[in-house]
Design a protein around this motif. Structure first.
Motif, PDB file in Angstrom:
ATOM      1  N   VAL A  52       0.685  -1.191  -0.077  1.00  0.00           N
ATOM      2  CA  VAL A  52      -0.033   0.001  -0.059  1.00  0.00           C
ATOM      3  C   VAL A  52       1.093   1.189  -0.031  1.00  0.00           C
ATOM      4  O   VAL A  52       1.950   1.347   0.757  1.00  0.00           O
ATOM      5  N   ARG A  53       0.545   1.877  -1.056  1.00  0.00           N
ATOM      6  CA  ARG A  53       1.593   3.372  -1.064  1.00  0.00           C
ATOM      7  C   ARG A  53       1.668   4.165   0.043  1.00  0.00           C
ATOM      8  O   ARG A  53       0.470   4.261   0.496  1.00  0.00           O
ATOM      9  N   LYS A  54       2.956   4.381   0.454  1.00  0.00           N
ATOM     10  CA  LYS A  54       3.042   5.421   1.716  1.00  0.00           C
ATOM     11  C   LYS A  54       2.970   4.438   3.054  1.00  0.00           C
ATOM     12  O   LYS A  54       3.251   4.949   4.075  1.00  0.00           O
ATOM     13  N   LYS A  55       2.017   3.236   3.006  1.00  0.00           N
ATOM     14  CA  LYS A  55       1.617   2.658   4.203  1.00  0.00           C
ATOM     15  C   LYS A  55       2.505   1.638   4.355  1.00  0.00           C
ATOM     16  O   LYS A  55       3.066   1.262   5.804  1.00  0.00           O
ATOM     17  N   GLY A  56       2.830   0.814   3.450  1.00  0.00           N
ATOM     18  CA  GLY A  56       3.612  -0.453   3.755  1.00  0.00           C
ATOM     19  C   GLY A  56       3.147  -1.547   3.013  1.00  0.00           C
ATOM     20  O   GLY A  56       2.274  -1.692   2.191  1.00  0.00           O
ATOM     21  N   TYR A  57       3.823  -2.808   3.753  1.00  0.00           N
ATOM     22  CA  TYR A  57       3.293  -3.973   3.131  1.00  0.00           C
ATOM     23  C   TYR A  57       2.504  -4.724   4.012  1.00  0.00           C
ATOM     24  O   TYR A  57       2.382  -4.574   5.384  1.00  0.00           O
ATOM     25  N   ARG A  58       1.706  -5.528   3.342  1.00  0.00           N
ATOM     26  CA  ARG A  58       0.703  -6.457   4.133  1.00  0.00           C
ATOM     27  C   ARG A  58       0.679  -7.897   3.576  1.00  0.00           C
ATOM     28  O   ARG A  58       0.681  -7.812   2.225  1.00  0.00           O
ATOM     29  N   ILE A  59       0.773  -8.968   4.226  1.00  0.00           N
ATOM     30  CA  ILE A  59       0.543 -10.415   3.400  1.00  0.00           C
ATOM     31  C   ILE A  59      -1.080 -10.308   3.347  1.00  0.00           C
ATOM     32  O   ILE A  59      -1.827 -10.174   4.475  1.00  0.00           O
ATOM     33  N   THR A  60      -1.429 -10.779   2.299  1.00  0.00           N
ATOM     34  CA  THR A  60      -3.027 -11.164   1.991  1.00  0.00           C
ATOM     35  C   THR A  60      -3.137 -12.423   1.800  1.00  0.00           C
ATOM     36  O   THR A  60      -4.278 -12.900   2.027  1.00  0.00           O
ATOM     37  N   LYS A  61      -2.037 -13.423   1.542  1.00  0.00           N
ATOM     38  CA  LYS A  61      -2.293 -14.868   1.444  1.00  0.00           C
ATOM     39  C   LYS A  61      -1.032 -15.515   1.556  1.00  0.00           C
ATOM     40  O   LYS A  61       0.194 -15.098   1.101  1.00  0.00           O
ATOM     41  N   SER A  62      -1.077 -16.659   2.163  1.00  0.00           N
ATOM     42  CA  SER A  62       0.473 -17.503   2.757  1.00  0.00           C
ATOM     43  C   SER A  62       0.105 -18.743   1.820  1.00  0.00           C
ATOM     44  O   SER A  62      -0.693 -18.964   1.648  1.00  0.00           O
ATOM     45  N   PRO A  63       1.381 -19.071   1.373  1.00  0.00           N
ATOM     46  CA  PRO A  63       1.499 -20.344   0.580  1.00  0.00           C
ATOM     47  C   PRO A  63       1.023 -21.424   1.387  1.00  0.00           C
ATOM     48  O   PRO A  63       0.991 -21.333   2.600  1.00  0.00           O
TER      49      PRO A  63
END
Ligand code: BTX
Length: 324
Positions: A52-63
Motif C-alpha cells: 500500500v503506497r506510503k503505508k507499507g506491506y501486508r500479507i494477503t495470502k500465505s502459501p
C-alpha cells in the motif's frame, strides 16, 4: 532465507495492518531496497503481498506450507504447538520427536515434515508420506497418567482428527478401531502412539498423525493406491493444510485436556459416535489368533469388545480389524 521468513512472520503478526518499509528497515537493520528484495522473494515463495503506497506491506495470502510460524499464527492453543520444529524432509517425524523428547522438549512440542522418507506405521509397517501433500506430524505430550493409559491417547487423537477434518472440510470420516480414519473402506489417516516411560511412569507420549490431504491417486505409492484415499479425493477440492493442521492441534489440546480432567467417558461417547466398527461384523487379526464376531463397543479403557458366535465376549487390546 531466514531474514525473509522473519519478515513474513513480522507481517503476519501485524495482520491487516500494513507495516512501512521504513519501519521494517529499522527493525531489521537493513536498507529499504533490501526489504523490497525480500518481499520479492516471499512472492516467489507463494506469499501474496499487498504494498500500500506510503503505508507499507501486508500479507494477503500465505502459501500452503507448514512453516512453524504460519502454523502458530492464530493458533491460540495453551501448549500444543508452542514449539514447532518444521522440516523440509526427514526419515520419520516420530524419530525426530523421540530424540527431542529425550533431550527434554516441552509438553506440546510438535514436529512437522513436508516429506518423510521412512514414515512408519504400527509394527514397523510403512507409511507413505508424499511431499507437501499431507500432514506428517508428531506431537510430544507429557501427561501425568499411568503407562497403561497410553493406548487411550490413540483413541482421543482419533476423535480430535475426525472433528478437525469435519470442521475444516465438512467431510464425515469414520474411525476404525483403534487408529484408522476412513472414508468407506479407504484409509485417509493413521495414528501411531509411542511411549517413553521408566519406573516413574510416562516420560513422554509421541503421537504420530499422518493425514492424506491433497494427494491425487497417482501421488500414492502403488502398494496403497487401492486402500488409501485423501481429503482432496473425497471432497473434490484442494484442502488448506495449514488450516487443517491448526485445527488438529486445537482439537488435540481440547480432547486430551478433557480426557485428563474427566477421564475417558465423554470421549468414549464421541469416539463411538464416529465409529465405523461398533455394531458391525468384524474379523480381528491378532498376533496369535483371529477372531470373528460382532464389535459391541469399547470399554472405559478403550478395549474393543468382540462377541463371537458362541456368545462369548472377548476383550481385544491390539489387532488389525477387518470389516466384514
Ligand atoms: P498402520 O500400521 O495401522 O497402517 C500402515 C498400513 O497402512 C501400511 O502397511 C499400508 O498398508 C497402509 N498405508 C501406508 N501408507 C498409507 C497412506 N499414506 N494412506 C493410507 N494407507 C497407507 C498407521 O499405521 C499409523 C501411521 C502413522 C503415520 C504418522 S505420519 C507422522 C508420524 N511419523 C511417522 O513415521 N509415522 C507417523
Amino acid at each position: 532465507i531466514t531474514v525473509t521468513l522473519e519478515l513474513a512472520k513480522r507481517l503476519l503478526s501485524a495482520g491487516e495492518e500494513p507495516v512501512s518499509g521504513q519501519q521494517l528497515a529499522e527493525e531489521f537493520g537493513i536498507s529499504r531496497t533490501a526489504i523490497w528484495k525480500h518481499m520479492k522473494e516471499l512472492e516467489e515463495m507463494g506469499y501474496e503481498i499487498d504494498s500500500v503506497r506510503k503505508k507499507g506491506y501486508r500479507i494477503t495470502k500465505s502459501p500452503d506450507n507448514l512453516e512453524a510460524f504460519s502454523v502458530q499464527n492464530g493458533l491460540n492453543t495453551r501448549k500444543i504447538g508452542n514449539h514447532i520444529t518444521h522440516l523440509e524432509q526427514c526419515a520419520s517425524t516420530q524419530i525426530v520427536a523421540h530424540k527431542l523428547a529425550q533431550e527434554g522438549a516441552a509438553d506440546g512440542t510438535v514436529v512437522i515434515a513436508e516429506l518423510q522418507t521412512e514414515g512408519r506405521g504400527r509394527l514397523m509397517r510403512k507409511w507413505d508420506s508424499a511431499h507437501g501433500k499431507g500432514i506428517w506430524m508428531s506431537v510430544i505430550l507429557r501427561p501425568d497418567v499411568p503407562p497403561h493409559q497410553a493406548p487411550q491417547f490413540t483413541l482421543v487423537a482419533a476423535v480430535a482428527v475426525v472433528r478437525a477434518i469435519q470442521q475444516v472440510t465438512g467431510l464425515e470420516p469414520m474411525i476404525k478401531w483403534p487408529n484408522d480414519i476412513l472414508f468407506g473402506a479407504k484409509k485417509a489417516t493413521g495414528i501411531l502412539t509411542e511411549l517413553q516411560s521408566d519406573a516413574d511412569g510416562i516420560q513422554a507420549l509421541i503421537i504420530g498423525i499422518g493425514v492424506n490431504v491433497n494427494q491425487q491417486l497417482d501421488d500414492f505409492d502403488a502398494s496403497v493406491q487401492d486402500i488409501a484415499t485423501s481429503l482432496s479425493l473425497e471432497s473434490g477440492t484442494i484442502v488448506n493444510r495449514r488450516e487443517l493442521a491448526q485445527e488438529i492441534l486445537r482439537c488435540l489440546e481440547r480432547y486430551t485436556d478433557m480426557y485428563i480432567e474427566h477421564g475417558f467417558s465423554p470421549l468414549k461417547q464421541l469416539w463411538e459416535a464416529h465409529s465405523a466398527t461398533i455394531g458391525k461384523a468384524v474379523r480381528a487379526r491378532m498376533s496369535k489368533e483371529t477372531l470373528e464376531g460382532i464389535a459391541e463397543g469399547i470399554t472405559e479403557d478403550g478395549v474393543l469388545q468382540l462377541r463371537t458366535a458362541d456368545g462369548k465376549l472377548h476383550g481385544i487390546y491390539s489387532a488389525d480389524i477387518e470389516l466384514k
